[in-house]
Design a protein around this motif. Structure first.
Motif, PDB file in Angstrom:
ATOM      1  N   CYS A  12      44.895   0.269  40.368  1.00 44.46           N
ATOM      2  CA  CYS A  12      45.523   1.415  41.036  1.00 44.46           C
ATOM      3  C   CYS A  12      44.500   1.896  42.153  1.00 44.46           C
ATOM      4  O   CYS A  12      45.027   1.625  43.234  1.00 44.46           O
ATOM      5  CB  CYS A  12      45.031   2.131  39.040  1.00 44.46           C
ATOM      6  N   ASN A  13      45.013   3.510  42.014  1.00 44.95           N
ATOM      7  CA  ASN A  13      44.627   4.220  42.750  1.00 44.95           C
ATOM      8  C   ASN A  13      43.496   5.251  42.687  1.00 44.95           C
ATOM      9  O   ASN A  13      43.118   5.819  41.511  1.00 44.95           O
ATOM     10  CB  ASN A  13      45.314   5.317  43.826  1.00 44.95           C
ATOM     11  N   THR A  14      42.000   5.146  43.968  1.00 40.77           N
ATOM     12  CA  THR A  14      41.182   5.637  43.754  1.00 40.77           C
ATOM     13  C   THR A  14      40.145   6.302  44.733  1.00 40.77           C
ATOM     14  O   THR A  14      39.121   6.539  44.992  1.00 40.77           O
ATOM     15  CB  THR A  14      39.723   4.594  42.461  1.00 40.77           C
ATOM     16  N   GLY A  15      41.359   6.276  45.583  1.00 42.47           N
ATOM     17  CA  GLY A  15      40.692   7.441  46.502  1.00 42.47           C
ATOM     18  C   GLY A  15      40.561   8.659  46.846  1.00 42.47           C
ATOM     19  O   GLY A  15      40.282   9.263  45.462  1.00 42.47           O
ATOM     20  N   GLY A  16      40.785   9.192  47.963  1.00 37.05           N
ATOM     21  CA  GLY A  16      40.697  10.813  48.018  1.00 37.05           C
ATOM     22  C   GLY A  16      42.544  11.471  47.377  1.00 37.05           C
ATOM     23  O   GLY A  16      42.586  12.155  47.042  1.00 37.05           O
ATOM     24  N   LEU A  17      43.501  10.423  47.643  1.00 37.51           N
ATOM     25  CA  LEU A  17      43.761  10.981  46.184  1.00 37.51           C
ATOM     26  C   LEU A  17      43.685  11.494  44.854  1.00 37.51           C
ATOM     27  O   LEU A  17      44.925  12.711  44.541  1.00 37.51           O
ATOM     28  CB  LEU A  17      45.230  10.107  46.572  1.00 37.51           C
ATOM     29  N   PRO A  18      43.265  11.262  44.318  1.00 38.64           N
ATOM     30  CA  PRO A  18      42.919  11.379  42.996  1.00 38.64           C
ATOM     31  C   PRO A  18      42.661  11.700  42.770  1.00 38.64           C
ATOM     32  O   PRO A  18      40.963  12.265  41.534  1.00 38.64           O
ATOM     33  CB  PRO A  18      43.111  10.197  41.787  1.00 38.64           C
ATOM     34  N   THR A  19      41.181  12.739  43.807  1.00 37.17           N
ATOM     35  CA  THR A  19      40.121  13.593  43.444  1.00 37.17           C
ATOM     36  C   THR A  19      39.870  14.627  44.769  1.00 37.17           C
ATOM     37  O   THR A  19      40.601  13.788  45.419  1.00 37.17           O
ATOM     38  CB  THR A  19      38.903  11.842  43.839  1.00 37.17           C
ATOM     39  N   ALA A  20      38.853  15.309  44.690  1.00 34.19           N
ATOM     40  CA  ALA A  20      38.460  16.276  45.785  1.00 34.19           C
ATOM     41  C   ALA A  20      37.739  15.839  46.615  1.00 34.19           C
ATOM     42  O   ALA A  20      38.410  16.401  48.017  1.00 34.19           O
ATOM     43  CB  ALA A  20      37.624  17.585  45.192  1.00 34.19           C
ATOM     44  N   GLY A  21      37.143  13.942  46.415  1.00 31.41           N
ATOM     45  CA  GLY A  21      35.892  13.904  47.169  1.00 31.41           C
ATOM     46  C   GLY A  21      36.606  12.769  47.972  1.00 31.41           C
ATOM     47  O   GLY A  21      38.072  12.556  48.150  1.00 31.41           O
ATOM     48  N   ARG A  22      35.615  11.692  48.400  1.00 30.95           N
ATOM     49  CA  ARG A  22      36.461  10.620  48.822  1.00 30.95           C
ATOM     50  C   ARG A  22      36.812   9.934  47.623  1.00 30.95           C
ATOM     51  O   ARG A  22      37.059   8.917  48.034  1.00 30.95           O
ATOM     52  CB  ARG A  22      35.286   9.684  49.568  1.00 30.95           C
ATOM     53  N   GLY A  23      36.351   9.789  47.099  1.00 33.80           N
ATOM     54  CA  GLY A  23      37.388   9.122  45.342  1.00 33.80           C
ATOM     55  C   GLY A  23      35.794   8.427  44.807  1.00 33.80           C
ATOM     56  O   GLY A  23      34.480   8.343  44.630  1.00 33.80           O
ATOM     57  N   THR A  24      36.559   7.644  43.868  1.00 32.73           N
ATOM     58  CA  THR A  24      35.433   6.648  42.961  1.00 32.73           C
ATOM     59  C   THR A  24      35.229   4.905  43.152  1.00 32.73           C
ATOM     60  O   THR A  24      34.214   5.160  44.580  1.00 32.73           O
ATOM     61  CB  THR A  24      36.104   6.707  41.843  1.00 32.73           C
ATOM     62  N   ALA A  25      35.705   4.369  42.654  1.00 31.69           N
ATOM     63  CA  ALA A  25      36.037   3.162  43.595  1.00 31.69           C
ATOM     64  C   ALA A  25      36.555   2.907  44.412  1.00 31.69           C
ATOM     65  O   ALA A  25      35.467   2.137  45.121  1.00 31.69           O
ATOM     66  CB  ALA A  25      37.173   2.558  42.469  1.00 31.69           C
ATOM     67  N   LEU A  26      37.868   3.203  45.190  1.00 33.87           N
ATOM     68  CA  LEU A  26      37.284   3.277  46.829  1.00 33.87           C
ATOM     69  C   LEU A  26      37.403   4.075  47.726  1.00 33.87           C
ATOM     70  O   LEU A  26      36.414   3.357  48.849  1.00 33.87           O
ATOM     71  CB  LEU A  26      38.854   3.724  47.071  1.00 33.87           C
ATOM     72  N   GLY A  27      36.158   5.107  47.007  1.00 30.05           N
ATOM     73  CA  GLY A  27      35.452   5.513  47.811  1.00 30.05           C
ATOM     74  C   GLY A  27      33.892   4.700  48.105  1.00 30.05           C
ATOM     75  O   GLY A  27      33.030   5.257  48.848  1.00 30.05           O
ATOM     76  N   VAL A  28      33.423   4.158  47.355  1.00 30.97           N
ATOM     77  CA  VAL A  28      32.962   3.267  47.245  1.00 30.97           C
ATOM     78  C   VAL A  28      32.710   2.515  47.864  1.00 30.97           C
ATOM     79  O   VAL A  28      32.218   1.715  48.719  1.00 30.97           O
ATOM     80  CB  VAL A  28      31.323   1.795  46.005  1.00 30.97           C
ATOM     81  N   VAL A  29      34.105   1.544  48.382  1.00 32.01           N
ATOM     82  CA  VAL A  29      34.827   0.734  49.196  1.00 32.01           C
ATOM     83  C   VAL A  29      34.303   1.273  50.621  1.00 32.01           C
ATOM     84  O   VAL A  29      33.559   1.035  51.955  1.00 32.01           O
ATOM     85  CB  VAL A  29      36.048   0.264  48.604  1.00 32.01           C
ATOM     86  N   THR A  30      34.924   2.827  50.880  1.00 31.62           N
ATOM     87  CA  THR A  30      35.141   3.308  51.846  1.00 31.62           C
ATOM     88  C   THR A  30      33.565   3.422  52.534  1.00 31.62           C
ATOM     89  O   THR A  30      33.642   3.478  53.604  1.00 31.62           O
ATOM     90  CB  THR A  30      35.829   4.314  52.408  1.00 31.62           C
ATOM     91  N   ARG A  31      32.374   3.643  51.910  1.00 35.28           N
ATOM     92  CA  ARG A  31      31.437   3.928  52.363  1.00 35.28           C
ATOM     93  C   ARG A  31      31.037   2.637  52.599  1.00 35.28           C
ATOM     94  O   ARG A  31      30.149   2.695  53.581  1.00 35.28           O
ATOM     95  CB  ARG A  31      30.714   4.145  50.813  1.00 35.28           C
ATOM     96  N   ALA A  32      31.319   2.011  52.224  1.00 35.14           N
ATOM     97  CA  ALA A  32      30.944  -0.007  52.425  1.00 35.14           C
ATOM     98  C   ALA A  32      31.188   0.132  54.308  1.00 35.14           C
ATOM     99  O   ALA A  32      30.663  -0.976  54.329  1.00 35.14           O
ATOM    100  CB  ALA A  32      31.050  -1.037  51.491  1.00 35.14           C
ATOM    101  N   GLN A  33      32.603   0.571  54.239  1.00 30.67           N
ATOM    102  CA  GLN A  33      33.319  -0.034  55.699  1.00 30.67           C
ATOM    103  C   GLN A  33      32.549   0.649  56.900  1.00 30.67           C
ATOM    104  O   GLN A  33      31.965   0.507  57.448  1.00 30.67           O
ATOM    105  CB  GLN A  33      34.526   0.239  54.932  1.00 30.67           C
ATOM    106  N   GLU A  34      31.557   2.244  56.610  1.00 33.37           N
ATOM    107  CA  GLU A  34      31.206   2.561  56.853  1.00 33.37           C
ATOM    108  C   GLU A  34      29.805   2.283  57.368  1.00 33.37           C
ATOM    109  O   GLU A  34      29.458   2.634  58.581  1.00 33.37           O
ATOM    110  CB  GLU A  34      31.219   4.435  56.343  1.00 33.37           C
ATOM    111  N   ALA A  35      29.333   1.965  56.349  1.00 37.45           N
ATOM    112  CA  ALA A  35      27.468   1.107  56.303  1.00 37.45           C
ATOM    113  C   ALA A  35      28.262  -0.331  57.415  1.00 37.45           C
ATOM    114  O   ALA A  35      26.945  -1.118  57.598  1.00 37.45           O
ATOM    115  CB  ALA A  35      27.350   1.037  54.766  1.00 37.45           C
TER     116      ALA A  35
END
Length: 329
Positions: free
Chosen positions: A146-169
């Motif tokens: 499914c989709n769990t990033g910035g599109l379905p939240t007010a912030g960076r997202g949930t599951a996809l937010g962790v992925v993008t944080r890992a990318q930034e790290a």
């Protein structure tokens, strides 16, 4: 002037606009919400979607209605109407329940409370990404649904937010993206967000997941949630349960990433979670193209429920939960 902007939502001093996610990725279409009926239609058609963002849109619309002069009785009726718009995602109910006691106050008080809930979700997303980051190793191959990033939240997202944080790290995760039947929220939205974030990924049919597990090409599964019951049973987009069973069989860790606003301690378990039945035409046709014979009966649930016994842990803003008893306390 009070304003808040998310990837798919804009609120500014008594007006609410949403990014029509049905039009992505080919078109960026912003729609101003006209009234409660309009917002319900946008929610039910998945123009606006994602458990956190649906709840945020609902409370911000109550601020719109309050600033337009609606009285407390009307505001409470609108709240009840919005609450019934989607039965599975509990964030909607949780956020409305937090705002409802203030609906007899002045519009400034209602607006401030609704905006605070927006800000809270931004912070929750950041906290979830912090909690989930240690689960990622460099070059980790992640399967999501499914989709769990910035599109379905007010912030960076949930599951996809962790992925993008890992990318930034600098961990360079690789993501297997389920297309996610029936509306392609993985192919249309997750692939779109990963491309924007510069995260390496490949899109696959949902039915290809088993072969990936069998080939040893999945290190971790991270998905979102629409409701977490008191016993840890978790509802998410249909197809999630299949991934959990596969992950268990092949010994791959399976994690849920979700804010505590997704927890429903009043819900004892899977049997008590209402599952939305999606329209038949989502399976029978694609645009003007008929995909099945007329009159074909369909089974088209929007969600399924993964039992807590198949879940390695829940990545939440309150930390990494490995004992589901935490949800009933």
């Amino acid at each position: 002037m009070t304003q808040r902007t998310a990837t798919a939502l804009r609120y500014q001093n008594g007006t609410l606009a949403i990014l029509d996610q049905r039009a992505l990725p080919s078109e960026t279409l912003w729609v101003e919400v006209k009234d409660a009926d309009h917002l319900v239609a946008l929610i039910q058609s998945l123009a606006i979607r994602g458990a956190p963002l649906i709840g945020i849109a609902a409370v911000l619309f109550l601020a719109v209605a309050a600033k337009a002069g609606k009285d407390a009785r009307t505001l409470k009726a609108i709240s009840a109407q919005l609450r019934a718009s989607r039965p599975t995602a509990v964030n909607l109910m949780n956020l409305l329940d937090r705002l409802n006691p203030l609906l007899d106050k002045d519009s400034a008080t209602i607006e401030a409370a609704a905006v605070a809930l927006f800000d809270e979700d931004v912070a929750l997303c950041e906290r979830i990404s912090d909690v989930g980051l240690p689960l990622f190793k460099k070059g980790c191959r992640v399967l999501t649904h499914c989709n769990t990033g910035g599109l379905p939240t007010a912030g960076r997202g949930t599951a996809l937010g962790v992925v993008t944080r890992a990318q930034e790290a600098g961990l360079a995760p690789f993501v297997w993206v389920d297309e996610t039947r029936p509306l392609g929220q993985g192919s249309r939205l997750t692939a779109y967000e990963l491309k924007e974030a510069g995260v390496a990924h490949k899109l696959q049919p949902d039915s290809a997941a088993a072969s990936l597990f069998a080939a040893g090409k999945v290190d971790l599964v991270v998905v979102g949630a629409d409701r977490i019951a008191a016993n840890g049973d978790t509802a998410n987009k249909v197809g999630t349960l299949m991934l959990a069973v596969l992950a268990k069989h092949f010994g791959v860790p399976f994690y849920i990433a979700a804010p505590w606003t997704t927890v429903d301690p009043a819900c004892p378990g899977a049997a008590a979670i209402p599952i939305e039945d999606r329209p038949a035409d989502e399976l029978l046709s694609l645009g003007n193209k008929q995909l099945a014979p007329s009159g074909t009966a369909t089974y088209n649930p929007g969600f399924d429920v993964t039992p807590a016994t198949l879940i390695s842990g829940w990545i939440t803003d309150r930390g990494l939960i490995t004992n589901p008893d935490a949800f009933s306390q």
